[in-house]
Design an enzyme around this catalytic site. Sequence first.
Site, short mmCIF file in Angstrom:
data_model
loop_
_atom_site.label_atom_id
_atom_site.label_comp_id
_atom_site.label_asym_id
_atom_site.label_seq_id
_atom_site.Cartn_x
_atom_site.Cartn_y
_atom_site.Cartn_z
N ASN A 111 0.81 -1.22 0.00
CA ASN A 111 0.00 0.00 0.00
C ASN A 111 0.84 1.27 0.00
OD1 ASN A 111 -2.42 -1.27 -0.10
ND2 ASN A 111 -2.93 -1.04 2.07
N LYS A 166 13.22 -19.19 -32.19
CA LYS A 166 12.54 -18.07 -32.81
C LYS A 166 11.90 -18.54 -34.12
CE LYS A 166 13.97 -14.94 -29.79
NZ LYS A 166 13.06 -14.16 -28.94
N LYS A 168 9.23 -16.45 -31.65
CA LYS A 168 8.77 -16.86 -30.32
C LYS A 168 7.38 -17.49 -30.36
CE LYS A 168 9.11 -12.92 -28.24
NZ LYS A 168 9.04 -11.96 -27.11
N LYS A 191 15.74 -23.07 -24.60
CA LYS A 191 14.63 -22.69 -23.72
C LYS A 191 13.42 -22.32 -24.55
CE LYS A 191 14.19 -18.47 -22.02
NZ LYS A 191 13.39 -17.71 -23.02
N ASP A 193 10.64 -19.82 -25.37
CA ASP A 193 10.44 -18.40 -25.11
C ASP A 193 9.25 -18.28 -24.17
OD1 ASP A 193 11.00 -15.73 -25.27
OD2 ASP A 193 11.08 -15.68 -27.46
N GLU A 194 9.22 -17.19 -23.40
CA GLU A 194 8.25 -17.12 -22.31
C GLU A 194 6.78 -17.22 -22.72
OE1 GLU A 194 9.50 -12.91 -23.34
OE2 GLU A 194 10.48 -14.85 -23.03
N HIS A 287 12.08 -16.86 -15.45
CA HIS A 287 12.07 -15.81 -16.48
C HIS A 287 11.39 -14.58 -15.89
CE1 HIS A 287 11.71 -13.68 -20.25
NE2 HIS A 287 12.51 -14.58 -20.79
N ARG A 288 11.92 -13.40 -16.22
CA ARG A 288 11.45 -12.18 -15.56
C ARG A 288 10.67 -11.25 -16.49
NH1 ARG A 288 16.78 -8.29 -14.93
NH2 ARG A 288 17.36 -8.28 -17.13
N HIS A 321 17.14 -14.70 -15.39
CA HIS A 321 17.67 -13.78 -16.39
C HIS A 321 18.12 -12.49 -15.71
CE1 HIS A 321 16.43 -15.88 -20.17
NE2 HIS A 321 15.78 -16.58 -19.25
N SER A 368 20.67 -13.15 -21.71
CA SER A 368 19.95 -13.16 -22.99
C SER A 368 19.55 -11.74 -23.34
CB SER A 368 18.71 -14.06 -22.90
OG SER A 368 17.78 -13.54 -21.98
#
Length: 459
Positions: A111, A166, A168, A191, A193-194, A287-288, A321, A368
């Site tokens: 808050n 790719k 993605k 990996k 891709d997200e 992954h962020r 990452h 990456s």
Amino acid sequence: MDQSKRYVNLALSEADLIKGGRHVLCAYRMRPRPGHGYVETAAHFAAESSTGTNVEVCTTDDFTRGVDALVYEVDEAEGLMKIAYPVDLFDRNIIDGKAMIASFLTLTVGNNQGMSDVENAKMEDFYVPPEFLKLFDGPACNISHMWKVLGRPEVNGGMVVGTIIKPKLGLRPKPFADACHQFWLGGDFIKNDEPQGNQVFAPLKETMRLVADAMRRAQDETGVPKLLSANITADDPAEMIARGNFILETFGENASHVAFLVDGFVAGPTAVTTCRRNFPDTFLHYHRAGHGAITSRQSKRGYTVLVHMKMARLLGASGIHTGTMGYGKMEGAPDEKMVAYMLERQIAEGPYYRQDWGGMASCTPIISGGMSALRLPGFFDNLGHSNVIQTSGGGAFGHKDGAIAGALSLRQAHEAWLKKIDLVDYAQTHAELRGAFESFASDADRLYPGWRDRLRIAA
């Protein structure tokens, strides 16, 4: 209402607070709105972050006051505010007494981010005392797990050569698996891709069966183990567990070659903990995606990249990452190597606090975002080592001779750095690395002036 008499104690010593071991310490950059005093706003911030509200309430007693968060340092000129949060404020699991990042976030950047007297406030760093730190899961495995699978030394095993398939989105199961197979003939690690998961045009079950077969074939053809990070992110923990179990069963004898990718920022601590606790023997790839809305240097609210990384290690991420520290396409700067050190080391310096991780396993930097073979040496020079997982999408599939050559060029750039050989010199005897210079000519012009003459390549 001025709450500074209750929630501010500038006589407190940070050294004494750390020695006492009963407080989580947080450093913020805070600016009050015009017309509001700095100390008074800081006090309101601490109150809202702990036991207070905007008025005195009749239910407050002496015990309540004993767990107040306290502002213990301010520097109005620098916009710096430090707050000590008693560890007893933070929520614990009823099943095992463990601490939780959800509670940490609720109190420290909850808050208080929307208070009317605060123009902006951003957490820059935090410190966790030893006994409280033990209540977090921490990583169950890290890059040493991958090195073992790859047959490398479990200490200083070097860069894991990886990619992101790719495009993605838009590949159907067979083209996706074929792309995996091609890269694995030269590289180590792939990996998701997200966004890749269970799209209607690429059902997860069909895709994973084909990818598991591609891994087996690549291993048979190269004689070298291969690795995959599969996305199991979902809103429902039961869905995550179902995906994880299916993937491990599908890969069978190669289950130990699989990591699980979790979109930890968008799916949150619950998703990360679901993976950490249900699959403790599997590398947890955090992954962020989306973090920049909060952590960007342009944002004056929320928290920094460093804070995000520290929370990921506490949650139990095996790797996360960390960006490219200004050497790739994403926002960053060379001084962000502090972030990698905070993940890797047992004792690490933040901008405000030294954190002793008390034996908690390290978390692996995953690199990456616009990296190619040409950018790797500068990145490694800045970091000081190459014990990272490196994933290049365009840097592999953008190579003029295809994904295998792209993967080999990344591996050759790493070899050149380890051997302390100039990259252009190494390219003279390594065709794939030479091809990377031709494929990424704008990078080559900027980073290696004169490369065309040395490699005898026409403009």
